[in-house]
Each structure stands twice: as structure tokens, then as C-alpha cells.
Motif scaffolding. Structure first.
Motif, mmCIF file in Angstrom:
data_model
loop_
_atom_site.group_PDB
_atom_site.id
_atom_site.type_symbol
_atom_site.label_atom_id
_atom_site.label_comp_id
_atom_site.label_asym_id
_atom_site.label_seq_id
_atom_site.Cartn_x
_atom_site.Cartn_y
_atom_site.Cartn_z
ATOM 1 N N ASP A 221 1.806 -3.290 6.517
ATOM 2 C CA ASP A 221 0.878 -3.193 5.401
ATOM 3 C C ASP A 221 0.090 -1.888 5.466
ATOM 4 O OD1 ASP A 221 -0.673 -4.535 3.123
ATOM 5 O OD2 ASP A 221 -2.275 -4.087 4.546
ATOM 6 N N ARG A 222 -0.333 -1.506 6.669
ATOM 7 C CA ARG A 222 -1.098 -0.272 6.799
ATOM 8 C C ARG A 222 -0.236 0.952 6.522
ATOM 9 N NH1 ARG A 222 -5.318 -1.097 11.858
ATOM 10 N NH2 ARG A 222 -6.512 -2.761 10.877
ATOM 11 N N ALA A 223 1.029 0.900 6.916
ATOM 12 C CA ALA A 223 1.928 2.016 6.617
ATOM 13 C C ALA A 223 2.062 2.184 5.104
ATOM 14 C CB ALA A 223 3.297 1.768 7.252
ATOM 15 N N ALA A 224 2.161 1.067 4.376
ATOM 16 C CA ALA A 224 2.243 1.141 2.912
ATOM 17 C C ALA A 224 0.950 1.712 2.337
ATOM 18 C CB ALA A 224 2.519 -0.249 2.335
ATOM 19 N N ARG A 225 -0.189 1.324 2.891
ATOM 20 C CA ARG A 225 -1.466 1.855 2.412
ATOM 21 C C ARG A 225 -1.580 3.352 2.663
ATOM 22 N NH1 ARG A 225 -6.471 -2.124 2.734
ATOM 23 N NH2 ARG A 225 -5.457 -4.081 2.218
ATOM 24 N N ARG A 226 -1.119 3.784 3.828
ATOM 25 C CA ARG A 226 -1.160 5.218 4.112
ATOM 26 C C ARG A 226 -0.344 5.994 3.094
ATOM 27 N NH1 ARG A 226 -1.254 3.424 9.581
ATOM 28 N NH2 ARG A 226 1.012 3.416 9.717
ATOM 29 N N ALA A 227 0.819 5.476 2.735
ATOM 30 C CA ALA A 227 1.656 6.144 1.743
ATOM 31 C C ALA A 227 0.951 6.197 0.391
ATOM 32 C CB ALA A 227 2.997 5.419 1.619
ATOM 33 N N GLU A 228 0.311 5.097 -0.003
ATOM 34 C CA GLU A 228 -0.408 5.068 -1.275
ATOM 35 C C GLU A 228 -1.560 6.065 -1.283
ATOM 36 O OE1 GLU A 228 -1.667 1.058 -1.654
ATOM 37 O OE2 GLU A 228 0.339 0.260 -2.087
ATOM 38 N N ARG A 229 -2.280 6.152 -0.195
ATOM 39 C CA ARG A 229 -3.431 7.053 -0.127
ATOM 40 C C ARG A 229 -2.993 8.509 -0.153
ATOM 41 N NH1 ARG A 229 -6.787 3.456 4.328
ATOM 42 N NH2 ARG A 229 -7.596 1.930 2.822
ATOM 43 N N ARG A 230 -1.892 8.812 0.503
ATOM 44 C CA ARG A 230 -1.375 10.183 0.439
ATOM 45 C C ARG A 230 -0.889 10.510 -0.975
ATOM 46 N NH1 ARG A 230 1.025 9.065 6.223
ATOM 47 N NH2 ARG A 230 -0.307 10.429 7.498
ATOM 48 N N ASP A 231 -0.255 9.553 -1.632
ATOM 49 C CA ASP A 231 0.176 9.776 -3.011
ATOM 50 C C ASP A 231 -1.020 10.031 -3.928
ATOM 51 O OD1 ASP A 231 2.815 9.465 -2.346
ATOM 52 O OD2 ASP A 231 2.954 7.369 -2.988
ATOM 53 N N ALA A 232 -2.159 9.447 -3.569
ATOM 54 C CA ALA A 232 -3.373 9.647 -4.357
ATOM 55 C C ALA A 232 -4.050 10.976 -4.038
ATOM 56 C CB ALA A 232 -4.348 8.500 -4.120
ATOM 57 N N GLY A 233 -3.482 11.755 -3.132
ATOM 58 C CA GLY A 233 -4.005 13.076 -2.831
ATOM 59 C C GLY A 233 -4.908 13.153 -1.627
ATOM 60 N N PHE A 234 -5.072 12.060 -0.908
ATOM 61 C CA PHE A 234 -5.952 12.066 0.264
ATOM 62 C C PHE A 234 -5.190 12.508 1.511
ATOM 63 C CE2 PHE A 234 -8.151 8.919 -2.422
ATOM 64 C CZ PHE A 234 -9.444 9.421 -2.371
#
Length: 504
Positions: A221-234
Motif C-alpha cells: 500500500d505504501r509503495a502505491a502511495r509513493r507512486a501516487e505522490r510522485r505522480d502528483a509532483g512531490f
């Protein structure tokens, strides 16, 4: 092994003369320790203690030098123990007690005389050594080695479901070999274990497997969140370091906003995520707290932070401790992944520590991290407390520790950048740290000419939201946009501005 057999083995190995010389040497060391302790911060035996504190004696052994019990006393106090006295020894490890037989018997007498409920051992005892000491001590005296003490502290400080799961797995992995020893000896009550027998061993093994599966879900779940946050530009930046090195203080200084109200996956939170204590940054994930108590930060806490002009999510993590076995450290992989998978990690080192402690704590931190995907920037904290000479000594101790450890012991050594001295209190060094972070983060640049119209403005707004717009020049028919930031986000912004296909 019986006590007589242990004594015979010890004498066969070392001889009567060696044993006596060690006893004389230790007697001198004990007198020296007692003299030094009168001027130290360690609590004296007759110090007032909380009414609900559990009286305990500390024991420690080192092969070289003299044991320093300052840290274990602090950990014991944080865990609710009142240390009334101590026994220390300089000699090599004894296979039966870790301490030599004579010193173990001295510990037995001290425990009886002071009527303590626990002996806290500043080291990692094997299951056999734990039981042997327990057999020697007065009935009802618990043997608490350093790993077990730390797990007690972890359990007390746990404030999230993910932390609970990691602690439970570490506790079970610690308990299993001791349970097997208890079954073999038919003496499980000596370490306060529940009903003994093969069924109990199988039950613990099943619970370990269940906890591992639950943590696999958390890490996924955290790996998926990291991917989402990077996609958001963070960009993802993690703080790591030894307990009380100053991580949380630095995190508060760097964070754009700090909210005092705990949300995220805190127990009792109405909107808590059952899989992970980290909430979306817009939802104010865990509180960034500061305190001198070990493990003030146990769950990860993530906040927005603008560092070196980059939009980042800054994650504060639990502090490391020296002496934890690899199995216990492994149980915290969900938390360690926040460090290992970050775009950049800040390894906070307390510059006010004396060189010996600094080297020891740094080695413990690097060994726990093992390896990272991104670069690691060492941050020498509390620079305002030590002055230029103190910082020079801290840098020297840091470099010696890194050299001693080497990449073969922990490959993270290859990811280390130059250390940056800072003070979170007065802000000195933070600008240099920001530049170092910006330089360490993955970066791409592009200049795009786009037709000046509604589509370009929509794409430009998207790029602004993700923090990759470095400059804009409006012409009569075109708009020129300079982009800089995460490579994947810059690529997507360029596609949007030029009217290409977009996957986002």
C-alpha cells in the motif's frame, strides 16, 4: 549445563590466575565507576523514584574498555524502571551467563539485597544465557536484555495500527527462540511466557506468518502511495537517525505547516486508514512531535515541505538504537522503506555527542538502513550547541565511523553525500541543506514553446500545481515555459503543453 559444569568450563578455558586477575581488575573498575557516577547524570541508588516504577538493577559487560550504562539507564527510566544499582565487567563473553560466573553471582547477591524485580542487561542475551541468569537470580526476578527493553518501549509508544503490527512481529520473533528454549528446559515460567509446549511454538510461528502477510499488505500500500505522490509532483524526503538525534525538531523546522492535532492512522481517529498511519498530505498525516523521551516518534509522520525550492513530502521516522538484533530491525521494514525508497534521505547525526558515541550511533543507524534507492545527506544537528571546534570534531568522528563501517558492511555508505552542519534552533545551515537536497533530488529541465491559448493555460496550471514551472515568458502568439523538477513530471508537462497524448 549445571553451575558446577559452567565453573569447570570457565576454569579450563581461562585458568584460576586469569579469573583472579580479572576479578581484581574489575574491583578497581567498579570503584572507579562508583567515583565517576557521583558526578554523572545517572541516578544514584537512593534517588527518589516514581511510586509505580519497577525497581531494577542494570548489568553490562564489554570486552574492551569499561561499560557506559548512561543510555541503558535512560531507556530503562523511559520504560518505567527505577535503576537502583549496577554491575559491570570488562572481559570476553561467557557462554553461560555472558558475564563471568563470579560476576553473575555478584549480580545475584545484589538483586537479592536490593529486592529488585528485574535485571536489565545492556546487551543481547541468547535464550540459553537468559535462562541461565534467570536460574541464578532470586525467584521472580525478570531478566530483561536490551532488545526486550527496546521492544517494551516500542509497545508503549505505538500510536498506529501499522506500528502495532511491526512491534508485534518483532516481539514474536524475539519470543520464538526463547519459547523453544523454555520448552526444551521445561521452564517457561522463568521468562513469563504463556503455556509451554509444541502447540505454543506452532501458534507463535503461525502468528509470525500472519503478521508478515499483514506487513506485506502495508508495504504494498505504501509503495502505491509513493507512486501516487510522485505522480502528483512531490519529491519524497525521509529523515533518519539515532533516537533523540534531533530528527523531529528538524522536521518541524522544515515543514511548511505543522498541525498540533493528531490525525492520520492514530488509534481512535474517526477517519483513520486501517492500512497505514500516513494520510494524504492534504489530510494532515501524523503529528510531528518533539521530545527528549526515546521514541517520541514511532509511527512515520509526513508533511509538505518546500526544500531548496522543491515541493517535497517530508517523512519523520522512528529513531534507531544500538544493539537491536537483525531480526528485530527486519520487522520494521514498513517504516524503513520510507527511508530506503525515498528520493533523498537526511541522516541526522547529533553533533553534540562525544566522538565515541557519535561513531557508535552512526554505525547503528547505517547498519539498520543497509541500502537506499536515493542519495543520503548526513545532517550534523545541534550545531549551535558545539561551536566550530565541536563541529570539526563531529565531522572527524563521522568520517571515521563511515571508514570503519565500509560499503561491504552497509551499502548505504556508497550513497552518502558530504555532511551539512545545521541548527534547527537558530536556522543556521538550513539554506545549505536546502541546496544539497535540491542537488540530490532527481531533476530534469526543458524549455517548451506552446500556442498561447486555453489548452496551454490548462497545461500550465497543471504544471504549476506540480511545482515544475521555473519560468514563463508570454509572447503574442506563444508562451515559452521553462520546466524543472521530477523527470517524469517534467516529461508529462511537456507533453501537455505541446498537445501530445497524456497518460495522466
Amino acid at each position: 549445563m549445571s553451575r558446577d559444569d559452567a565453573t569447570t568450563n570457565e576454569r579450563d578455558e581461562q585458568g584460576e590466575t586469569t579469573e583472579q586477575s580479572e576479578a581484581d581488575e574489575q574491583s578497581e573498575a567498579d570503584e572507579r565507576n562508583k567515583s565517576e557516577s557521583a558526578d554523572s547524570d545517572a541516578p544514584p541508588a537512593d534517588a527518589a523514584r516514581p511510586a509505580d516504577a519497577t525497581p531494577a538493577v542494570v548489568a553490562a559487560r564489554t570486552a574492551n574498555g569499561y561499560p557506559d550504562t548512561t543510555e541503558v539507564r535512560e531507556l530503562a527510566a523511559a520504560a518505567g524502571y527505577a535503576v537502583v544499582d549496577e554491575v559491570t565487567q570488562r572481559r570476553r563473553e561467557d557462554p553461560t551467563y555472558d558475564l563471568g560466573r563470579g560476576k553473575a553471582e555478584e549480580l545475584m547477591r545484589l538483586a537479592a539485597d536490593t529486592d529488585v524485580e528485574a535485571v536489565i542487561y545492556d546487551g543481547s542475551l541468547s535464550p540459553g544465557q537468559t535462562f541461565s541468569l534467570g536460574d541464578l537470580l532470586p525467584t521472580g526476578t525478570a531478566v530483561i536484555d536490551r532488545p526486550r527493553l527496546v521492544l517494551e518501549l516500542f509497545a508503549d509508544a505505538a500510536d498506529s495500527r501499522a506500528a502495532d503490527r511491526q512491534i508485534e512481529l518483532a516481539r514474536l520473533r524475539y519470543e520464538l527462540p526463547r519459547l523453544r528454549e523454555a520448552v526444551a528446559r521445561d521452564a517457561s515460567e522463568d521468562v513469563r511466557l504463556r503455556p509451554e509446549g509444541d502447540a505454543r511454538v506452532l501458534d507463535v510461528q503461525k502468528r509470525i506468518e500472519s503478521a508478515e502477510r499483514a506487513l506485506d499488505d502495508i508495504t504494498d500500500d505504501r509503495a502505491a502511495r509513493r507512486a501516487e505522490r510522485r505522480d502528483a509532483g512531490f519529491d519524497l524526503v525521509a529523515l533518519a537517525g539515532y533516537a533523540n538525534a534531533g530528527k523531529s525538531t528538524l522536521a518541524r523546522r522544515l515543514a511548511d505547516e505543522v498541525d498540533e492535532d493528531p490525525n492520520g492512522d492514530r488509534r481512535g481517529s474517526a477517519d483513520a486508514d486501517p492500512a497505514d498511519e500516513e494520510r494524504d498530505p492534504a489530510d494532515d498525516g501524523g503529528t510531528l512531535t518533539v521530545g527528549d523521551r526515546p521514541f517520541e516518534t514511532l509511527s512515520t509522520a509526513t508533511r509538505r515541505a518546500t526544500i531548496g525550492g522543491r515541493h517535497t513530502l517530508l517523512t519523520d521516522t522512528v529513531g534507531f538504537l544500538d544493539g537491536l538484533p537483525h531480526e528485530a530491525v527486519r520487522s520494521f521494514r514498513a517504516t524503513l522503506d520510507a527511508i530506503r525508497r525515498a528520493d533523498c534521505a537526511l541522516l541526522v547525526v547529533d553533533a553534540s555527542d562525544d566522538p565515541t558515541d557519535l561513531r557508535r550511533k552512526l554505525r547503528a543507524s547505517l547498519s539498520a538502513i543497509e541500502a537506499t534507492d536515493g542519495p543520503v545527506i548526513p545532517v550534523l544537528s545541534k550545531g549551535d550547541e558545539v561551536g566550530s571546534d565541536g563541529l570539526a570534531a563531529a565531522v572527524e568522528a563521522y568520517e571515521a565511523a563511515v571508514t570503519d563501517l565500509g560499503a561491504r558492511d552497509a551499502s548505504v555508505v556508497e550513497s552518502l553525500r558530504s555532511p551539512i552542519p545545521v541548527s534547527a534552533r537558530d536556522g543556521s545551515g538550513l539554506a545549505d541543506l536546502g541546496e544539497a537536497v535540491a542537488d540530490a533530488l532527481p531533476t530534469a529541465t526543458a524549455t517548451v514553446d506552446a500556442p498561447n491559448g486555453g489548452d496551454a493555460q490548462t497545461a500550465l496550471s497543471w504544471a504549476y500545481d506540480r511545482g515544475v514551472v521555473a519560468g514563463v515568458d508570454y509572447g503574442s502568439e506563444t508562451v515559452t515555459v521553462d520546466l524543472a523538477g521530477r523527470p517524469d513530471v517534467v516529461d508529462e508537462a511537456e507533453r501537455r503543453l505541446t498537445g501530445g497524448d497524456s497518460s495522466a
